[in-house]
Design an enzyme around this catalytic site. Structure first.
Site, PDB file in Angstrom:
ATOM      1  N   GLY A 162       0.752  -1.247   0.000  1.00 23.21           N
ATOM      2  CA  GLY A 162       0.000   0.000   0.000  1.00 23.21           C
ATOM      3  C   GLY A 162       0.779   1.292   0.000  1.00 23.21           C
ATOM      4  N   GLU A 172       3.818  -6.737   2.266  1.00 28.98           N
ATOM      5  CA  GLU A 172       3.493  -7.153   0.887  1.00 28.98           C
ATOM      6  C   GLU A 172       3.580  -5.964  -0.067  1.00 28.98           C
ATOM      7  OE1 GLU A 172      -0.524  -8.551   1.277  1.00 28.98           O
ATOM      8  OE2 GLU A 172      -0.003 -10.156   2.653  1.00 28.98           O
ATOM      9  N   GLY A 217       4.098  -3.711  -3.287  1.00 32.60           N
ATOM     10  CA  GLY A 217       4.124  -3.916  -4.735  1.00 32.60           C
ATOM     11  C   GLY A 217       4.665  -2.672  -5.407  1.00 32.60           C
ATOM     12  N   ARG A 218       3.777  -1.667  -5.499  1.00 30.85           N
ATOM     13  CA  ARG A 218       4.079  -0.441  -6.241  1.00 30.85           C
ATOM     14  C   ARG A 218       5.413   0.209  -5.851  1.00 30.85           C
ATOM     15  NH1 ARG A 218      -0.283   2.690  -8.098  1.00 30.85           N
ATOM     16  NH2 ARG A 218      -1.510   1.600  -6.534  1.00 30.85           N
ATOM     17  N   TYR A 238      -8.598   4.618 -13.400  1.00 33.04           N
ATOM     18  CA  TYR A 238      -8.653   5.364 -12.129  1.00 33.04           C
ATOM     19  C   TYR A 238      -8.497   6.875 -12.314  1.00 33.04           C
ATOM     20  CZ  TYR A 238      -6.820   0.716 -10.876  1.00 33.04           C
ATOM     21  OH  TYR A 238      -6.589  -0.623 -10.784  1.00 33.04           O
ATOM     22  N   CYS A 268     -10.733   2.666 -29.794  1.00 39.99           N
ATOM     23  CA  CYS A 268     -12.011   3.315 -30.068  1.00 39.99           C
ATOM     24  C   CYS A 268     -12.841   3.492 -28.818  1.00 39.99           C
ATOM     25  CB  CYS A 268     -12.758   2.501 -31.118  1.00 39.99           C
ATOM     26  SG  CYS A 268     -11.783   2.393 -32.607  1.00 39.99           S
ATOM     27  N   GLU A 269     -12.340   4.275 -27.891  1.00 41.72           N
ATOM     28  CA  GLU A 269     -13.076   4.612 -26.664  1.00 41.72           C
ATOM     29  C   GLU A 269     -12.612   5.992 -26.234  1.00 41.72           C
ATOM     30  OE1 GLU A 269     -14.015   2.213 -23.577  1.00 41.72           O
ATOM     31  OE2 GLU A 269     -13.614   0.308 -24.564  1.00 41.72           O
ATOM     32  N   TYR A 306       1.650  -2.027 -12.090  1.00 39.49           N
ATOM     33  CA  TYR A 306       0.287  -2.080 -12.631  1.00 39.49           C
ATOM     34  C   TYR A 306       0.224  -1.491 -14.042  1.00 39.49           C
ATOM     35  CZ  TYR A 306      -0.419  -3.001  -7.706  1.00 39.49           C
ATOM     36  OH  TYR A 306      -0.317  -3.523  -6.447  1.00 39.49           O
TER      37      TYR A 306
HETATM   38  N1  LLP Z   1      -1.301  -7.152  -0.773  1.00 40.74           N
HETATM   39  C1  LLP Z   1      -2.564  -7.307  -1.201  1.00 40.74           C
HETATM   40  C2  LLP Z   1      -3.433  -8.294  -0.532  1.00 40.74           C
HETATM   41  C3  LLP Z   1      -3.048  -6.526  -2.269  1.00 40.74           C
HETATM   42  O1  LLP Z   1      -4.303  -6.680  -2.679  1.00 40.74           O
HETATM   43  C4  LLP Z   1      -2.189  -5.576  -2.891  1.00 40.74           C
HETATM   44  C5  LLP Z   1      -2.666  -4.749  -4.003  1.00 40.74           C
HETATM   45  C6  LLP Z   1      -0.864  -5.476  -2.422  1.00 40.74           C
HETATM   46  C7  LLP Z   1      -0.458  -6.268  -1.361  1.00 40.74           C
HETATM   47  C8  LLP Z   1       0.130  -4.524  -3.025  1.00 40.74           C
HETATM   48  O2  LLP Z   1      -0.261  -3.197  -2.883  1.00 40.74           O
HETATM   49  P1  LLP Z   1       0.740  -2.018  -3.300  1.00 40.74           P
HETATM   50  O3  LLP Z   1       1.930  -2.063  -2.369  1.00 40.74           O
HETATM   51  O4  LLP Z   1       1.149  -2.232  -4.711  1.00 40.74           O
HETATM   52  O5  LLP Z   1      -0.059  -0.798  -3.127  1.00 40.74           O
HETATM   53  N2  LLP Z   1      -4.200  -1.599 -10.033  1.00 40.74           N
HETATM   54  C9  LLP Z   1      -4.165  -0.576  -9.019  1.00 40.74           C
HETATM   55  C10 LLP Z   1      -3.622  -1.103  -7.713  1.00 40.74           C
HETATM   56  C11 LLP Z   1      -4.379  -2.307  -7.205  1.00 40.74           C
HETATM   57  C12 LLP Z   1      -3.801  -2.864  -5.934  1.00 40.74           C
HETATM   58  C13 LLP Z   1      -4.425  -4.156  -5.596  1.00 40.74           C
HETATM   59  N3  LLP Z   1      -3.867  -4.798  -4.430  1.00 40.74           N
HETATM   60  C14 LLP Z   1      -3.363   0.607  -9.527  1.00 40.74           C
HETATM   61  O6  LLP Z   1      -2.898   0.579 -10.662  1.00 40.74           O
HETATM   62  O7  LLP Z   1      -3.222   1.606  -8.821  1.00 40.74           O
END
Ligand code: LLP
Length: 424
Positions: free
Chosen positions: A243, A281, A283-284, A324, A350-351, A379
Site C-alpha cells: 500500500g 506485501e 508492490g508499487r 482510475y 475506439c473509446e 500495474y
Molecule cells: N497485498 C494485497 C493483498 C493486495 O491486494 C495488494 C494490491 C498489495 C499487497 C500490493 O499493494 P501495493 O503495495 O502495490 O499498493 N491496479 C491498481 C492497484 C491495485 C492494488 C491491488 N492490491 C493501480 O494501478 O493503482
C-alpha cells in the site's frame, strides 16, 4: 517528472534509462515498449528492507504489481518473498527462481485446485479471507496429509484515504473478516487438524499517502493478537499488506520508506516485544519508479475545443489513467526545453476513455517523436490486455549501459493461438 534519484535522466537533452538512450531501445525493439531499470529495482528493494531494520521481517513482493519473469528474478535474487493472489502468480514466481517457502497467498476466492497446488509447493502461509475458505482449506490440507499455515485477513475498518477502487480496508469492501468474527474464527481455526494458525494480516489499500492508516490498523490488530494470546493462541506474525504510495510527479507528498518504517516500528513495538514478527506485501513502491512506457507520436490534431496528441500506446498497454483517472508524468524523449502547449495525450483505441493525460502542458511534439510516460513499472504491463486485438508490448530491463529484452512483442499468431473455428 524524473527526480534526482530517478534512473530516467536527460543526458545531452536525450532521456536515458541508466546508461542507455531510450531512442536506441525504441529503434531496436520498436514502440510502444516498457523499459525498466535494474538499479532502481535494487535500490527500491534495499531501501524498503532497510527501513524495517531491527524488526524481524519478511518482504513479500506483491507479484500482481509487475509479474514479468525478468522483474521477479531480480527481486527473488535480492532475497524477496512473494505475495500471490493466484496459482498463476506462484507458477511465475517459481519459474523466476523465487522461493515458494517465502510465499503468502492472498485473495478472497482461492479455488481448491489452487490450494492443492500451493500446499504441494510448500508456501509459507495462506491469508484466509472468510470462514468458508478456512474450512475448505482444512479439508484440502487433510486430504493431502498436510497442515496449512494460516493467517486470518482482518478487515480493520480503517479508511486508507485513497481511490475508492483501490481502498480495501473498509467494512463495505469485500476483503477480510470483521474484527469480531476474526476472534471466533481464530479460536475455531486453533482446533482444526489441517490448519496451523500462525498470524493475522490486513491490506487496507494501495497508493497510500499517509502512514497513520497503517498505524491505526496495526493498533486494532494488536488488540486482537493480545486477546487471542490470553486464550492460549500465540500468533507468530502480523502481515501489514502493501500500500505505500509513490510519487507520480504531481507534487503529492508521499512518505518515504524510511518514514513508513519509523511509523510501523513505533506502532509495532508492543507486538515486537511479544516476539511477533512482521510480514509486508509491498508492490508499487518496489517497481513503480523503475519502469516507463515509451511510445511514439503518430499524429496531432486540433478541433474547436482541444488539441490531441495521438500516440501508438493505448489504454490496453497502460490502463491506469482510463480506469482510475491516474496521473503519470510525461516528457519528450528528446529536447525537453521547447515551449509547452496544452494537449490530450490519447491512444488509438475506439473509446473516449483511451487517454493518458487530459489538458496536459507538454512541449509540442511532432509525429514520429518519442514520449516517455513515467512511473509505469507497477500495474502497467501487468494489467495490459489485448483489447482491440493489439499485441502486448515488449519489455526490456536495463542494466548500466546495456539491456535485455525480457519479454518480446506478442505476435498475431500468439494472439489467436488458443482459438478454433466452430466445427458445426
Ligand atoms: N497485498 C494485497 C493483498 C493486495 O491486494 C495488494 C494490491 C498489495 C499487497 C500490493 O499493494 P501495493 O503495495 O502495490 O499498493 N491496479 C491498481 C492497484 C491495485 C492494488 C491491488 N492490491 C493501480 O494501478 O493503482
Amino acid at each position: 517528472m524524473p527526480t534526482i534519484e530517478s534512473p530516467f535522466q536527460y543526458k545531452s537533452d536525450e532521456m536515458h534509462c541508466e546508461g542507455v538512450a531510450l531512442s536506441k531501445i525504441a529503434s531496436e525493439v520498436g514502440t510502444p515498449v516498457y523499459v525498466y531499470s535494474r538499479s532502481e529495482l535494487e535500490r527500491a528493494y534495499k531501501a524498503f528492507d532497510a527501513a524495517l531494520e531491527g524488526i524481524p521481517h519478511k518482504v513479500c513482493y506483491a507479484v500482481k504489481a509487475n509479474s514479468t519473469l525478468g522483474v521477479l528474478s531480480v527481486l527473488a535474487e535480492l532475497g524477496a518473498g512473494a505475495d500471490i493472489v493466484s496459482y498463476g502468480e506462484l507458477f511465475r514466481w517459481q519459474k523466476a527462481g523465487g522461493d515458494p517457502g517465502k510465499v503468502v497467498f492472498s485473495g478472497v476466492g482461492k479455488t481448491e485446485t489452487e490450494m492443492v497446488q500451493a500446499l504441494k509447493a510448500g508456501i509459507y502461509a495462506f491469508n484466509v479471507e472468510s470462514g468458508e475458505e478456512l474450512f475448505v482449506l482444512d479439508k484440502v490440507a487433510l486430504s493431502l496429509g498436510l497442515r496449512a499455515r494460516v493467517s486470518l485477513r482482518v478487515n480493520p475498518d480503517v479508511d486508507a484515504g485513497t481511490h475508492p477502487y483501490i481502498s480495501t480496508g473498509l467494512k463495505t469492501n469485500k476483503f477480510g473478516i470483521s474484527m469480531e468474527e476474526s476472534r471466533d474464527l481464530a479460536r475455531a481455526a486453533a482446533k482444526l487438524k489441517g490448519i496451523e494458525i500462525i498470524g493475522v494480516d490486513f491490506h487496507i489499500g494501495s497508493q497510500l499517502t499517509k502512514t497513520s492508516p497503517f498505524a491505526d490498523a496495526i493498533a486494532r490488530l494488536t488488540a486482537l493478537i493480545t486477546e487471542l494470546a490470553k486464550d492460549g493462541i500465540k500468533l507468530t506474525h502480523i502481515d501489514i499488506g502493501g500500500g505505500l504510495g509513490i510519487d507520480y510527479g504531481k507534487g503529492d507528498l508521499v512518505p518515504s520508506p524510511a518514514e513508513y518504517g519509523a511509523a510501523v516500528r513505533e506502532a509495532l513495538a508492543p507486538l515486537t516485544a511479544l516476539g511477533v514478527t512482521l510480514v509486508t506485501e509491498p508492490g508499487r513502491v518496489l517497481v513503480g519508479a523503475a519502469g516507463a512506457l515509451v511510445t511514439q507520436v503518430l499524429y496531432r490534431k486540433r478541433n474547436e475545443a482541444k488539441h490531441f496528441t495521438i500516440v501508438d500506446a493505448a489504454m490496453n498497454d497502460l490502463m491506469r489513467p482510463a480506469l482510475y483517472g491516474s496521473y503519470h508524468p510525461m516528457k519528450p524523449v528528446k529536447d525537453p526545453g521547447r515551449a509547452d502547449i496544452t494537449t490530450d495525450v490519447v491512444g488509438p483505441i475506439c473509446e473516449t476513455g483511451d487517454f493518458f493525460a487530459r489538458d496536459r502542458n507538454l512541449p509540442e511534439m511532432a509525429a514520429g517523436e518519442l514520449l516517455w510516460i513515467g512511473a509505469a513499472g507497477a500495474y502497467g504491463a501487468a494489467m495490459a490486455s489485448n483489447y482491440n486485438t493489439r499485441p502486448r508490448v515488449p519489455e526490456v530491463l536495463v542494466r548500466g549501459g546495456s539491456y535485455t529484452v525480457i519479454k518480446t512483442r506478442e505476435t498475431y499468431e500468439q494472439l489467436i493461438a488458443g482459438e478454433r473455428l466452430p466445427q458445426s
